[in-house]
Design a protein around this motif. Structure first.
Motif, PDB file in Angstrom:
ATOM      1  N   PRO A 102      -3.477  -4.914 -11.178  1.00 51.29           N
ATOM      2  CA  PRO A 102      -3.815  -5.242  -9.781  1.00 51.29           C
ATOM      3  C   PRO A 102      -5.202  -4.738  -9.425  1.00 51.29           C
ATOM      4  O   PRO A 102      -5.791  -3.922 -10.149  1.00 51.29           O
ATOM      5  N   LEU A 103      -5.713  -5.220  -8.309  1.00 49.12           N
ATOM      6  CA  LEU A 103      -6.949  -4.677  -7.764  1.00 49.12           C
ATOM      7  C   LEU A 103      -6.677  -3.247  -7.309  1.00 49.12           C
ATOM      8  O   LEU A 103      -5.655  -2.972  -6.673  1.00 49.12           O
ATOM      9  N   ALA A 104      -7.554  -2.333  -7.661  1.00 51.45           N
ATOM     10  CA  ALA A 104      -7.352  -0.921  -7.307  1.00 51.45           C
ATOM     11  C   ALA A 104      -7.708  -0.717  -5.836  1.00 51.45           C
ATOM     12  O   ALA A 104      -8.881  -0.779  -5.462  1.00 51.45           O
ATOM     13  N   LEU A 105      -6.687  -0.482  -5.017  1.00 51.90           N
ATOM     14  CA  LEU A 105      -6.879  -0.298  -3.582  1.00 51.90           C
ATOM     15  C   LEU A 105      -6.112   0.940  -3.131  1.00 51.90           C
ATOM     16  O   LEU A 105      -4.960   1.137  -3.519  1.00 51.90           O
ATOM     17  N   SER A 106      -6.739   1.754  -2.320  1.00 51.60           N
ATOM     18  CA  SER A 106      -6.102   2.987  -1.868  1.00 51.60           C
ATOM     19  C   SER A 106      -5.864   2.946  -0.371  1.00 51.60           C
ATOM     20  O   SER A 106      -6.451   2.148   0.351  1.00 51.60           O
ATOM     21  N   THR A 107      -4.971   3.811   0.096  1.00 52.27           N
ATOM     22  CA  THR A 107      -4.740   3.935   1.526  1.00 52.27           C
ATOM     23  C   THR A 107      -5.931   4.642   2.150  1.00 52.27           C
ATOM     24  O   THR A 107      -6.779   5.221   1.454  1.00 52.27           O
ATOM     25  N   GLY A 108      -6.001   4.615   3.490  1.00 46.51           N
ATOM     26  CA  GLY A 108      -7.162   5.230   4.122  1.00 46.51           C
ATOM     27  C   GLY A 108      -6.988   5.377   5.619  1.00 46.51           C
ATOM     28  O   GLY A 108      -5.981   4.957   6.194  1.00 46.51           O
ATOM     29  N   SER A 109      -7.975   5.952   6.236  1.00 45.74           N
ATOM     30  CA  SER A 109      -7.952   6.236   7.665  1.00 45.74           C
ATOM     31  C   SER A 109      -8.349   5.000   8.469  1.00 45.74           C
ATOM     32  O   SER A 109      -8.851   4.015   7.923  1.00 45.74           O
ATOM     33  N   PRO A 110      -8.110   5.025   9.789  1.00 41.37           N
ATOM     34  CA  PRO A 110      -8.514   3.891  10.638  1.00 41.37           C
ATOM     35  C   PRO A 110     -10.010   3.625  10.557  1.00 41.37           C
ATOM     36  O   PRO A 110     -10.802   4.480  10.147  1.00 41.37           O
ATOM     37  N   PHE A 111     -10.388   2.454  10.988  1.00 41.03           N
ATOM     38  CA  PHE A 111     -11.766   1.996  10.851  1.00 41.03           C
ATOM     39  C   PHE A 111     -12.626   2.474  12.020  1.00 41.03           C
ATOM     40  O   PHE A 111     -12.121   2.834  13.083  1.00 41.03           O
ATOM     41  N   THR A 112     -13.931   2.447  11.814  1.00 37.66           N
ATOM     42  CA  THR A 112     -14.857   2.918  12.841  1.00 37.66           C
ATOM     43  C   THR A 112     -15.690   1.806  13.458  1.00 37.66           C
ATOM     44  O   THR A 112     -16.160   1.942  14.592  1.00 37.66           O
ATOM     45  N   SER A 113     -15.890   0.695  12.737  1.00 34.55           N
ATOM     46  CA  SER A 113     -16.777  -0.357  13.243  1.00 34.55           C
ATOM     47  C   SER A 113     -16.033  -1.536  13.859  1.00 34.55           C
ATOM     48  O   SER A 113     -16.621  -2.299  14.630  1.00 34.55           O
ATOM     49  N   ARG A 114     -14.762  -1.708  13.518  1.00 35.62           N
ATOM     50  CA  ARG A 114     -13.977  -2.830  14.017  1.00 35.62           C
ATOM     51  C   ARG A 114     -12.559  -2.351  14.332  1.00 35.62           C
ATOM     52  O   ARG A 114     -12.053  -1.424  13.696  1.00 35.62           O
ATOM     53  N   THR A 115     -11.925  -3.007  15.295  1.00 34.66           N
ATOM     54  CA  THR A 115     -10.496  -2.829  15.527  1.00 34.66           C
ATOM     55  C   THR A 115      -9.792  -3.987  14.837  1.00 34.66           C
ATOM     56  O   THR A 115     -10.103  -5.152  15.104  1.00 34.66           O
ATOM     57  N   VAL A 116      -8.860  -3.672  13.954  1.00 36.25           N
ATOM     58  CA  VAL A 116      -8.257  -4.693  13.105  1.00 36.25           C
ATOM     59  C   VAL A 116      -6.741  -4.592  13.156  1.00 36.25           C
ATOM     60  O   VAL A 116      -6.168  -3.555  12.829  1.00 36.25           O
ATOM     61  N   PHE A 117      -6.125  -5.689  13.579  1.00 42.44           N
ATOM     62  CA  PHE A 117      -4.671  -5.794  13.600  1.00 42.44           C
ATOM     63  C   PHE A 117      -4.203  -6.796  12.556  1.00 42.44           C
ATOM     64  O   PHE A 117      -4.809  -7.858  12.383  1.00 42.44           O
ATOM     65  N   SER A 118      -3.120  -6.472  11.891  1.00 46.42           N
ATOM     66  CA  SER A 118      -2.394  -7.433  11.079  1.00 46.42           C
ATOM     67  C   SER A 118      -1.187  -7.901  11.868  1.00 46.42           C
ATOM     68  O   SER A 118      -0.375  -7.080  12.320  1.00 46.42           O
ATOM     69  N   ALA A 119      -1.069  -9.211  12.076  1.00 50.76           N
ATOM     70  CA  ALA A 119       0.143  -9.764  12.692  1.00 50.76           C
ATOM     71  C   ALA A 119       1.206  -9.794  11.599  1.00 50.76           C
ATOM     72  O   ALA A 119       1.075 -10.510  10.607  1.00 50.76           O
ATOM     73  N   ALA A 120       2.251  -8.995  11.760  1.00 52.85           N
ATOM     74  CA  ALA A 120       3.194  -8.737  10.676  1.00 52.85           C
ATOM     75  C   ALA A 120       4.437  -9.614  10.750  1.00 52.85           C
ATOM     76  O   ALA A 120       4.912  -9.960  11.830  1.00 52.85           O
ATOM     77  N   PRO A 155      -0.523 -10.516   4.200  1.00 46.45           N
ATOM     78  CA  PRO A 155      -0.596 -10.412   2.740  1.00 46.45           C
ATOM     79  C   PRO A 155      -1.878  -9.772   2.221  1.00 46.45           C
ATOM     80  O   PRO A 155      -1.886  -9.190   1.132  1.00 46.45           O
ATOM     81  N   LEU A 156      -2.960  -9.862   2.986  1.00 46.49           N
ATOM     82  CA  LEU A 156      -4.236  -9.305   2.536  1.00 46.49           C
ATOM     83  C   LEU A 156      -4.436  -7.852   2.957  1.00 46.49           C
ATOM     84  O   LEU A 156      -5.497  -7.283   2.689  1.00 46.49           O
ATOM     85  N   GLY A 157      -3.446  -7.233   3.587  1.00 44.30           N
ATOM     86  CA  GLY A 157      -3.628  -5.932   4.220  1.00 44.30           C
ATOM     87  C   GLY A 157      -4.490  -4.921   3.474  1.00 44.30           C
ATOM     88  O   GLY A 157      -5.559  -4.526   3.957  1.00 44.30           O
ATOM     89  N   PRO A 158      -4.096  -4.477   2.287  1.00 49.58           N
ATOM     90  CA  PRO A 158      -4.893  -3.462   1.592  1.00 49.58           C
ATOM     91  C   PRO A 158      -6.306  -3.925   1.245  1.00 49.58           C
ATOM     92  O   PRO A 158      -7.267  -3.150   1.378  1.00 49.58           O
ATOM     93  N   LEU A 159      -6.456  -5.174   0.825  1.00 52.93           N
ATOM     94  CA  LEU A 159      -7.788  -5.694   0.480  1.00 52.93           C
ATOM     95  C   LEU A 159      -8.647  -5.831   1.732  1.00 52.93           C
ATOM     96  O   LEU A 159      -9.839  -5.484   1.720  1.00 52.93           O
ATOM     97  N   ALA A 160      -8.064  -6.324   2.818  1.00 53.65           N
ATOM     98  CA  ALA A 160      -8.800  -6.435   4.075  1.00 53.65           C
ATOM     99  C   ALA A 160      -9.248  -5.064   4.559  1.00 53.65           C
ATOM    100  O   ALA A 160     -10.383  -4.892   5.035  1.00 53.65           O
ATOM    101  N   ALA A 161      -8.372  -4.076   4.437  1.00 55.15           N
ATOM    102  CA  ALA A 161      -8.711  -2.721   4.863  1.00 55.15           C
ATOM    103  C   ALA A 161      -9.871  -2.164   4.046  1.00 55.15           C
ATOM    104  O   ALA A 161     -10.793  -1.542   4.588  1.00 55.15           O
ATOM    105  N   GLU A 162      -9.837  -2.389   2.739  1.00 53.62           N
ATOM    106  CA  GLU A 162     -10.936  -1.932   1.880  1.00 53.62           C
ATOM    107  C   GLU A 162     -12.253  -2.572   2.305  1.00 53.62           C
ATOM    108  O   GLU A 162     -13.295  -1.914   2.365  1.00 53.62           O
ATOM    109  N   ALA A 163     -12.196  -3.874   2.621  1.00 57.66           N
ATOM    110  CA  ALA A 163     -13.405  -4.581   3.023  1.00 57.66           C
ATOM    111  C   ALA A 163     -13.961  -4.031   4.330  1.00 57.66           C
ATOM    112  O   ALA A 163     -15.186  -3.860   4.479  1.00 57.66           O
ATOM    113  N   VAL A 164     -13.092  -3.745   5.290  1.00 57.16           N
ATOM    114  CA  VAL A 164     -13.564  -3.233   6.581  1.00 57.16           C
ATOM    115  C   VAL A 164     -14.142  -1.833   6.425  1.00 57.16           C
ATOM    116  O   VAL A 164     -15.126  -1.475   7.088  1.00 57.16           O
ATOM    117  N   ARG A 165     -13.575  -1.034   5.536  1.00 57.80           N
ATOM    118  CA  ARG A 165     -14.149   0.288   5.305  1.00 57.80           C
ATOM    119  C   ARG A 165     -15.561   0.188   4.701  1.00 57.80           C
ATOM    120  O   ARG A 165     -16.433   1.011   4.994  1.00 57.80           O
TER     121      ARG A 165
END
Length: 384
Positions: free
Chosen positions: A21-39, A276-286
């Protein structure tokens, strides 16, 4: 190892799944954007229900998925379109979902906003009844401690005679809200019953009414979520917003460019594809948080093909692909949906979704995803 996938023309094609898999880690909230996933919600596969029955929800799996999103720094947009509001999940189920998710958010310190609609109305309704339905749901969301998202209402679309009715109903609700809300404009491609929302099928006229609502109550509007799948229209609308009112993109076709923004501004995000993109989207926003817009686009641009595939016409059935990928990724033990909606897409559609998601490295356990895909293929008579 290879897998035979239907090619959409009656034949099979050979695909070689990735092994890591793509190596993605958990992380803290973002600083430049507010991002919601509709679950999405996870159905209870052991419940004896029919498509017309009230939804039977697996609450443990549903809340576990929300904890997964929060662990990556994403906010959760709860009881929205992605959760099958009006497509298998009724108001009683949505109310329970809001209560449980809001309590879970408090427990883990997660960001949450919840949908407020009028789906307890099951037949023709007057404007007064629409207002009362909205008020009931707004009171529940505010009592839960979550932020409110005022969703578009099928009942209001049916009852309103023109723009003035939207101005009256939304003005009443904004005056009543205790905290700033997010206004949601959902286009008819997501729900045909919302054609002509804001009092006109002319989108320019509808936009003017929408902005008039906001201009009259800017202190009560945190932001707007726009789901029209028209990037330029969103940018034009974004530039007309009062100071301090955010734009949350709901454009599942053009989200990388809209969130990246331009010299005049950017959109935040409230997106079904970020389920479905949650972890990858989070990595991108960070990455974007560091000011690296090119790196953000490099991560997120390749996901657009998958999103456009899941959200292809009829767009409202994108939830089926979202839940399918959650099953392949191991977030739930089955591919069952409330309302029986797992039947809403074809086997070639699922095959292409699997191929695109696997190519992106979205599956934490690619072998598990491959095995589950093969099981589904065998169920349809495609043996390897």
């Amino acid at each position: 190892m290879t897998i035979q996938l239907p090619d959409g023309t009656g034949g099979l094609r050979t695909y070689e799944p990735r092994t890591e898999p793509l190596a993605l880690s958990t992380g803290s909230p973002f600083t430049s954007r507010t991002v919601f996933s509709a679950a999405h919600v996870v159905a209870d596969p052991y419940a004896d229900v029919t498509p017309d029955s009230p939804a039977a929800v697996d609450w443990d799996a549903t809340l576990a998925f929300r904890r997964h999103l929060w662990s990556h720094g994403l906010g959760v947009a709860e009881a929205m379109d992605t959760a099958q509001r009006g497509m298998g999940l009724d108001w009683a189920g949505a109310a329970e979902l809001i209560r449980r998710s809001a309590a879970e958010a408090k427990a883990v310190g997660g960001l949450i906003a919840c949908g407020v609609g009028t789906d307890q109305l099951t037949g023709p309704a007057s404007l007064a009844e629409v207002r009362e339905a909205y008020e009931e749901q707004l009171a529940l969301v505010e009592a839960s401690g979550a932020q409110a998202i005022l969703m578009a209402s099928r009942a209001l679309a049916a009852a309103a005679q023109g723009p003035e009715d939207y101005l009256e109903v939304y003005g009443h609700l904004l005056r009543q809200s205790s905290e700033p809300v997010i206004l949601h404009w959902l286009g008819p491609m997501f729900d045909p019953a919302l054609e002509g929302y804001w009092g006109s099928s002319d989108l320019d006229a509808a936009t003017d009414t929408f902005l008039e609502v906001i201009a009259a109550h800017p202190d009560k509007v945190d932001g707007i979520k726009v789901s029209l799948l028209d990037a330029q229209r969103e940018v034009d609308l974004r530039r007309r917003l009062p100071q301090g009112v955010r734009c949350y993109t709901g454009d599942d076709f053009n989200y990388p460019e809209l969130v990246a923004g331009d010299e005049q501004g950017f959109s935040h995000a409230l997106l079904g594809i970020f389920d479905p993109l949650g972890p990858l989207a989070a990595e991108a926003v960070r990455v974007l948080d560091t000011g690296n817009t090119a790196g953000f686009r490099e991560l997120l641009d390749p996901t657009v093909d998958l999103s456009r595939h899941l959200f292809q016409t009829p767009t409202r059935f994108y939830k089926t692909g979202v839940v399918f990928l959650a099953w392949l990724a191991g977030h739930q033990s089955h591919f069952t949906m409330v309302g029986g909606l797992q039947s809403a897409r074809s086997l070639p559609h699922f095959a292409r979704a699997y191929e695109l998601a696997d190519g992106l490295g979205l599956f934490p356990d690619p072998k598990l995803a491959e095995e589950r895909m093969k099981n589904l293929l065998a169920l349809y008579g495609v043996n390897q």
